[in-house]
Design an enzyme around this catalytic site. Structure first.
Site, PDB file in Angstrom:
ATOM      1  N   GLU A  37     -19.766 -63.152 -46.140  1.00 42.91           N
ATOM      2  CA  GLU A  37     -18.946 -63.771 -45.099  1.00 42.91           C
ATOM      3  C   GLU A  37     -19.299 -63.229 -43.722  1.00 42.91           C
ATOM      4  O   GLU A  37     -19.946 -62.189 -43.588  1.00 42.91           O
ATOM      5  CB  GLU A  37     -17.459 -63.561 -45.388  1.00 42.91           C
ATOM      6  N   HIS A  89     -16.600 -58.165 -52.349  1.00 41.00           N
ATOM      7  CA  HIS A  89     -16.881 -59.465 -52.947  1.00 41.00           C
ATOM      8  C   HIS A  89     -18.085 -59.344 -53.872  1.00 41.00           C
ATOM      9  O   HIS A  89     -19.041 -58.631 -53.567  1.00 41.00           O
ATOM     10  CB  HIS A  89     -17.174 -60.508 -51.870  1.00 41.00           C
ATOM     11  N   HIS A 141     -15.030 -53.434 -47.310  1.00 40.29           N
ATOM     12  CA  HIS A 141     -14.563 -53.726 -45.963  1.00 40.29           C
ATOM     13  C   HIS A 141     -13.056 -53.913 -45.956  1.00 40.29           C
ATOM     14  O   HIS A 141     -12.431 -54.191 -46.983  1.00 40.29           O
ATOM     15  CB  HIS A 141     -15.249 -54.971 -45.386  1.00 40.29           C
ATOM     16  N   GLN A 188     -11.469 -54.126 -49.868  1.00 40.13           N
ATOM     17  CA  GLN A 188     -11.974 -55.118 -50.817  1.00 40.13           C
ATOM     18  C   GLN A 188     -13.489 -55.176 -50.843  1.00 40.13           C
ATOM     19  O   GLN A 188     -14.184 -54.693 -49.936  1.00 40.13           O
ATOM     20  CB  GLN A 188     -11.407 -56.495 -50.488  1.00 40.13           C
ATOM     21  N   ARG A 212      -9.918 -56.203 -55.063  1.00 44.36           N
ATOM     22  CA  ARG A 212      -9.161 -55.300 -54.184  1.00 44.36           C
ATOM     23  C   ARG A 212      -8.980 -53.939 -54.843  1.00 44.36           C
ATOM     24  O   ARG A 212      -8.785 -53.848 -56.057  1.00 44.36           O
ATOM     25  CB  ARG A 212      -7.797 -55.908 -53.849  1.00 44.36           C
TER      26      ARG A 212
END
Length: 461
Positions: A134, A99, A288, A97, A307
């Protein structure tokens, strides 16, 4: 301070025992992947304002933003909790995935709104307008693949795999064909047509990485035939621990997702193995995949996930490729003291390069026994860590905080309130409650039992 309840997420990749044990839930064989302490509108946590009075956290913040998140936080981010705090536990690998960064999140969110895709639709990619970066702090041994490794590392791994798709990826990275044979047509026009506009100024290395990555995530199940055997055979010839770890990650993913060629992307990425207390920061745009383990995860207040494979959920390859950062960089460890982390006798602070969030992981013990994690931190950072652990560094005291007990019992105290927490219990500490401390719950009769561990999620101010 207010009790806050987690929002459970029962994804297929979740552990069947870890989170159930931490949060005192029945282990009925069903996977439990994440527990959210959330101010996100789509999955909000409830806070207990007074006995019997519960309210979704976003509503409680809107009702009293200065009290709940503080004027500084409210002026910067609005009347919202700027971070999303989770405890996650992966039993098997989860999706490859990426972001989105801010402008991509806004554009994607608005485009899906115009298209009439409901916010709760399983094919919705953009749940909000927020950029998403994150950080994970390992609570157990934790494995992941994060960001693209060097071209030499990727070529070494792919060259060892006797498989047509691996040969094509190797060729896409700029390697000469093996034995002077062309691995299919040397035509990467499909990949080139899906590159973002910014690719016109990309260096050649980024274009090659994009093409090789695209070959794997766009491949059919037929093209993935024979991959598990080829990966296992190649693993036997790996000469370095880093290469062996990359193959271990790819093999685990191939076993969990048979017929999915995207597992080959893990051979292009940095394999990461974290011990308890170790951490990794993942900026927006970084590819990641988490492989296995339990950790505390904190991110900007976003649920945007794009994804490309290794999942039963919706794949959004086109949008993912528009957001993909093709630079080769090593994993970012926010527990590195150069990034502003401080190590005290019983607590480690993780301050990544993000304005919205930070974490603290600590341990309290009424018998004053040493915390083993600190020994490993001192060994990693040497004299600097040994010096810093003797200094005083208070917990954040001006923004919104969530305190979660992860083991034993702890006593959470602020200027106006105090609360004893057992493992799996958490409180939301409003900004206006001032200073915060976490101590042992004293038991004069059994001082050896007065210990516990905790996580504090907060803003970095």
């Amino acid at each position: 301070m207010f009790s806050i309840g987690p929002v459970p997420k029962r994804y297929a990749w979740g552990s069947k025992t870890q989170l159930q044990g931490l949060f005192s839930l029945p282990a009925n064989g069903e996977p439990l992947a994440e527990m959210w302490f959330s101010g996100h509108e789509e999955s909000p946590s409830e806070v207990t304002l007074t006995p019997g009075v519960h309210m979704p956290l976003p509503q409680a913040i809107r009702n009293a933003p200065d009290m709940m998140v503080g004027p500084i936080c409210s002026e910067r981010f609005g009347p919202v909790l700027p971070y999303l705090f989770k405890v996650i536990s992966a039993r098997i690998p989860l999706s490859m995935q990426v972001h989105p960064v801010g402008f991509q999140a806004r554009a994607g969110f608005n485009a899906e709104n115009v298209a009439g895709v409901p916010l709760d639709s399983p094919v919705r990619s953009f749940k909000d307008v927020n950029e998403k970066s994150e950080m994970v702090v390992a609570l157990t041994s934790f494995q992941a693949s994060v960001g693209f490794a060097s071209r030499a590392f990727a070529l070494r791994n792919l060259h060892a795999v006797d498989h047509p798709l691996a040969r094509r990826m190797e060729y896409a990275l700029g390697s000469r064909p093996r034995h002077d044979e062309r691995p299919g047509e040397a035509d990467f026009s499909e990949a080139d047509s899906r590159m973002p506009i910014a690719s016109v100024v990309w260096p050649t290395s980024h274009i090659r990485t994009f093409r090789a990555f695209h070959e794997a995530i766009a491949a059919s199940a037929d093209q993935a035939s024979g991959l598990p055997e080829a990966l296992a055979h190649a693993r036997e010839s790996a000469t370095s621990s880093k290469c062996r770890m990359a193959f271990d990650h790819a093999i685990a993913a191939a076993q969990a997702f048979p017929g999915d060629a995207s597992v080959l992307t893990l051979l292009m990425m940095n394999p990461v193995s974290l011990d308890e207390g170790d951490s990794v920061f993942i900026p927006a745009g970084t590819p990641h995949a988490y492989i296995q383990g339990t950790g505390a995860e904190i991110m900007t207040n976003s649920d945007n996930v794009l994804r490309a494979g290794m999942t039963v959920k919706h794949r959004d390859i086109d949008n993912l490729l528009q957001c993909l950062n093709c630079a080769s960089v090593g994993p970012i460890d926010p527990s590195d003291a150069r990034l502003g982390t401080f190590i005290m006798r019983d607590i480690v602070f993780y301050r990544p390069p993000a304005d919205e969030f930070m974490l603290a992981y600590g341990h309290v013990d009424g018998a004053r026994r040493p915390w083993p994690i600190l020994d490993s931190m001192v060994q990693r950072y040497g004299r600097l860590a040994d010096y810093m652990k003797a200094t005083h560094q208070p917990l954040p005291h001006r923004g919104p905080r969530v305190v979660l007990c992860t083991e034993g019992r702890v006593l959470c105290r602020s200027e106006r309130d105090s609360r004893a927490l057992a493992a799996g219990e958490a409180v939301f500490v409003p900004a206006d409650e001032g200073w915060l401390s976490v101590d042992a719950v004293r038991d004069a009769a059994k001082p050896e039992d007065s210990s516990g561990s905790f996580i504090v999620a907060s803003t970095p101010f």
